[in-house]
Design an enzyme around this catalytic site. Sequence first.
Site, PDB file in Angstrom:
ATOM      1  NE  ARG A  54      -3.884  -2.159   0.242  1.00 22.20           N
ATOM      2  CZ  ARG A  54      -3.693  -3.394  -0.243  1.00 22.20           C
ATOM      3  NH1 ARG A  54      -2.578  -3.698  -0.911  1.00 22.20           N
ATOM      4  NH2 ARG A  54      -4.612  -4.310  -0.078  1.00 22.20           N
ATOM      5  CB  SER A  68      -8.917  -1.518   4.454  1.00 22.34           C
ATOM      6  OG  SER A  68      -9.324  -2.758   3.965  1.00 22.34           O
ATOM      7  CD  GLU A  95      -5.858   0.751   2.221  1.00 22.24           C
ATOM      8  OE1 GLU A  95      -5.682  -0.274   2.905  1.00 22.24           O
ATOM      9  OE2 GLU A  95      -6.587   0.790   1.218  1.00 22.24           O
TER      10      GLU A  95
HETATM   11  C1  LIG Z   1     -15.456  -0.570  -1.032  1.00 23.01           C
HETATM   12  C2  LIG Z   1     -13.981  -0.315  -1.269  1.00 23.01           C
HETATM   13  C3  LIG Z   1     -13.127  -1.394  -1.433  1.00 23.01           C
HETATM   14  C4  LIG Z   1     -11.754  -1.169  -1.659  1.00 23.01           C
HETATM   15  N1  LIG Z   1     -10.940  -2.246  -1.819  1.00 23.01           N
HETATM   16  C5  LIG Z   1      -9.622  -2.063  -2.054  1.00 23.01           C
HETATM   17  C6  LIG Z   1      -8.754  -3.184  -2.244  1.00 23.01           C
HETATM   18  O1  LIG Z   1      -9.186  -4.334  -2.237  1.00 23.01           O
HETATM   19  N2  LIG Z   1      -7.432  -2.957  -2.440  1.00 23.01           N
HETATM   20  C7  LIG Z   1      -6.925  -1.687  -2.495  1.00 23.01           C
HETATM   21  O2  LIG Z   1      -5.700  -1.545  -2.686  1.00 23.01           O
HETATM   22  N3  LIG Z   1      -7.724  -0.590  -2.318  1.00 23.01           N
HETATM   23  C8  LIG Z   1      -9.051  -0.753  -2.117  1.00 23.01           C
HETATM   24  N4  LIG Z   1      -9.862   0.335  -1.934  1.00 23.01           N
HETATM   25  C9  LIG Z   1      -9.280   1.692  -1.968  1.00 23.01           C
HETATM   26  C10 LIG Z   1      -9.404   2.399  -3.353  1.00 23.01           C
HETATM   27  O3  LIG Z   1     -10.333   1.725  -4.175  1.00 23.01           O
HETATM   28  C11 LIG Z   1      -8.054   2.454  -4.091  1.00 23.01           C
HETATM   29  O4  LIG Z   1      -7.079   3.075  -3.292  1.00 23.01           O
HETATM   30  C12 LIG Z   1      -8.155   3.204  -5.418  1.00 23.01           C
HETATM   31  O5  LIG Z   1      -6.953   3.064  -6.152  1.00 23.01           O
HETATM   32  C13 LIG Z   1      -8.450   4.706  -5.240  1.00 23.01           C
HETATM   33  O6  LIG Z   1      -8.755   5.216  -6.525  1.00 23.01           O
HETATM   34  P1  LIG Z   1      -9.458   6.630  -6.685  1.00 23.01           P
HETATM   35  O7  LIG Z   1      -9.421   6.980  -8.128  1.00 23.01           O
HETATM   36  O8  LIG Z   1     -10.793   6.595  -6.053  1.00 23.01           O
HETATM   37  O9  LIG Z   1      -8.450   7.567  -5.884  1.00 23.01           O
HETATM   38  P2  LIG Z   1      -8.776   8.847  -4.983  1.00 23.01           P
HETATM   39  O10 LIG Z   1      -9.514   8.405  -3.763  1.00 23.01           O
HETATM   40  O11 LIG Z   1      -9.402   9.910  -5.793  1.00 23.01           O
HETATM   41  O12 LIG Z   1      -7.300   9.283  -4.577  1.00 23.01           O
HETATM   42  C14 LIG Z   1      -6.506   8.449  -3.755  1.00 23.01           C
HETATM   43  C15 LIG Z   1      -5.092   9.041  -3.699  1.00 23.01           C
HETATM   44  O13 LIG Z   1      -4.499   8.993  -4.986  1.00 23.01           O
HETATM   45  C16 LIG Z   1      -4.170  10.316  -5.436  1.00 23.01           C
HETATM   46  N5  LIG Z   1      -4.465  10.346  -6.864  1.00 23.01           N
HETATM   47  C17 LIG Z   1      -5.638  10.016  -7.468  1.00 23.01           C
HETATM   48  N6  LIG Z   1      -5.503  10.105  -8.797  1.00 23.01           N
HETATM   49  C18 LIG Z   1      -4.230  10.494  -9.031  1.00 23.01           C
HETATM   50  C19 LIG Z   1      -3.482  10.775 -10.205  1.00 23.01           C
HETATM   51  N7  LIG Z   1      -4.002  10.669 -11.429  1.00 23.01           N
HETATM   52  N8  LIG Z   1      -2.192  11.190 -10.072  1.00 23.01           N
HETATM   53  C20 LIG Z   1      -1.631  11.312  -8.853  1.00 23.01           C
HETATM   54  N9  LIG Z   1      -2.273  11.055  -7.706  1.00 23.01           N
HETATM   55  C21 LIG Z   1      -3.569  10.654  -7.803  1.00 23.01           C
HETATM   56  C22 LIG Z   1      -5.028  11.259  -4.610  1.00 23.01           C
HETATM   57  O14 LIG Z   1      -4.425  12.534  -4.496  1.00 23.01           O
HETATM   58  C23 LIG Z   1      -5.069  10.518  -3.286  1.00 23.01           C
HETATM   59  O15 LIG Z   1      -3.852  10.731  -2.599  1.00 23.01           O
HETATM   60  C24 LIG Z   1     -11.242   0.162  -1.720  1.00 23.01           C
HETATM   61  C25 LIG Z   1     -12.121   1.252  -1.568  1.00 23.01           C
HETATM   62  C26 LIG Z   1     -13.486   1.013  -1.361  1.00 23.01           C
HETATM   63  C27 LIG Z   1     -14.417   2.178  -1.240  1.00 23.01           C
END
Ligand SMILES: Cc1cc2nc3c(=O)[nH]c(=O)nc-3n(C[C@H](O)[C@H](O)[C@H](O)COP(=O)(O)OP(=O)(O)OC[C@H]3O[C@@H](n4cnc5c(N)ncnc54)[C@H](O)[C@@H]3O)c2cc1C
Length: 343
Positions: free
Chosen positions: A167, A241, A337
């Site tokens: 992570r 998480s 996380e």
């Molecule tokens: C129900 C649920 C289940 C999940 N299960 C998992 C799992 O099994 N495994 C796992 O690893 N994660 C899991 N996650 C967490 C999440 O899905 C991941 O971390 C995902 O990659 C976040 O993507 P996002 O586009 O929503 O990012 P955001 O929430 O929009 O951003 C997350 C971070 O990334 C940065 N960011 C976003 N886009 C960019 C970009 N283009 N360039 C630079 N920085 C950027 C943001 O500034 C922030 O720091 C889960 C979340 C939920 C709600």
Amino acid sequence: MTPLPAVIRDGSLARCNTFGLSAVAAERWPVGSLDDLRAWRAASTGRRPIVLGGGSNVLFVAERIERPILHIQLRGRAVVDAAGDSVLVEAAAGESWHEFVLWSLEQGLSGLENLSLIPGTVGAAPVQNIGAYGVEITHTCEAVEVFDLEDGAFRWLSSAECAFGYRHSVFKRLPPDQQLITRVRFRLSRRFEPVLGYGELRAELARAGIEAPSARDVSNAVCAIRRRKLPDPAVIGNAGSFFKNPIVEPAVADRLIATHPDCPRFPGPEGRVKLAAGWLIERAGWKGHRRGAAGVHEAHALVLVNHGGASGAEIWQLAQDIRDDVAAKFGIRLEPEPRVITD
Ligand SMILES: Cc1cc2nc3c(=O)[nH]c(=O)nc-3n(C[C@H](O)[C@H](O)[C@H](O)COP(=O)(O)OP(=O)(O)OC[C@H]3O[C@@H](n4cnc5c(N)ncnc54)[C@H](O)[C@@H]3O)c2cc1C
């Protein structure tokens, strides 16, 4: 000169984060093209923005976000090099992660199937090296293209330069929001080698009567497990998480297990030990706890939830209280996380 993208001023972020928090963004800039990005940078006053994808791993603690939000909506995916069994593909940062996984399966390519149904965008996937069911993107990610918001240059980082860990990646180590990810490349395979180390996944396939699964079968099984197990943010706000599983020195794990023999432990990186954050939180008595509209999910101690109308500050206070209590009871400090945005 390229025109600036249309800004949304003082809009609610409720639909831009899976906690469903109704923080207000002073400025949200939808970024649909690289020209949008260049134009935004050229016109920027120097205030560092916040980069946002699908909002599934952020907690907006502040009720009003004054820093400009760059909302990444870059689209596109392609096969870059299809010679041989190992195929290079790429996707733009704003693509839905799950849609991209399904697209890779449609191309007859494997490597991402265990990561099906993780919410969010392709661009955020390298930030925390997303992982599930024994696979992380470090296993297939070949390179990441970034736009440096400081010097305006585009650069490719190799997988080694991304310094992926549990992570974790270089993007969490750099000053936040300096490197905006625009594209990600993955090396996938035409020859499917299933990763079925998780008993739950094997059991799901067995239940479906599948002995020699295809990559699509594994993806379907992962989706079925996730739909059954994980709270759907469309129904109850959450970010998956909330705490990382702590990685500790063996002596620390031994001490804990001496007093709590049923504490689960797993091999971690570099001879260290991974503990289960969910077990620690549940054992500390927080599972199902509710404080106003903020709470801990009744079936998943690791998932903090917004029952409806909670503020980010309420969820963050609950998270800090859980962290302090776990530290007091077990001597283990939990780390969140999701990204916690306080300004
Ligand atoms: C129900 C649920 C289940 C999940 N299960 C998992 C799992 O099994 N495994 C796992 O690893 N994660 C899991 N996650 C967490 C999440 O899905 C991941 O971390 C995902 O990659 C976040 O993507 P996002 O586009 O929503 O990012 P955001 O929430 O929009 O951003 C997350 C971070 O990334 C940065 N960011 C976003 N886009 C960019 C970009 N283009 N360039 C630079 N920085 C950027 C943001 O500034 C922030 O720091 C889960 C979340 C939920 C709600």
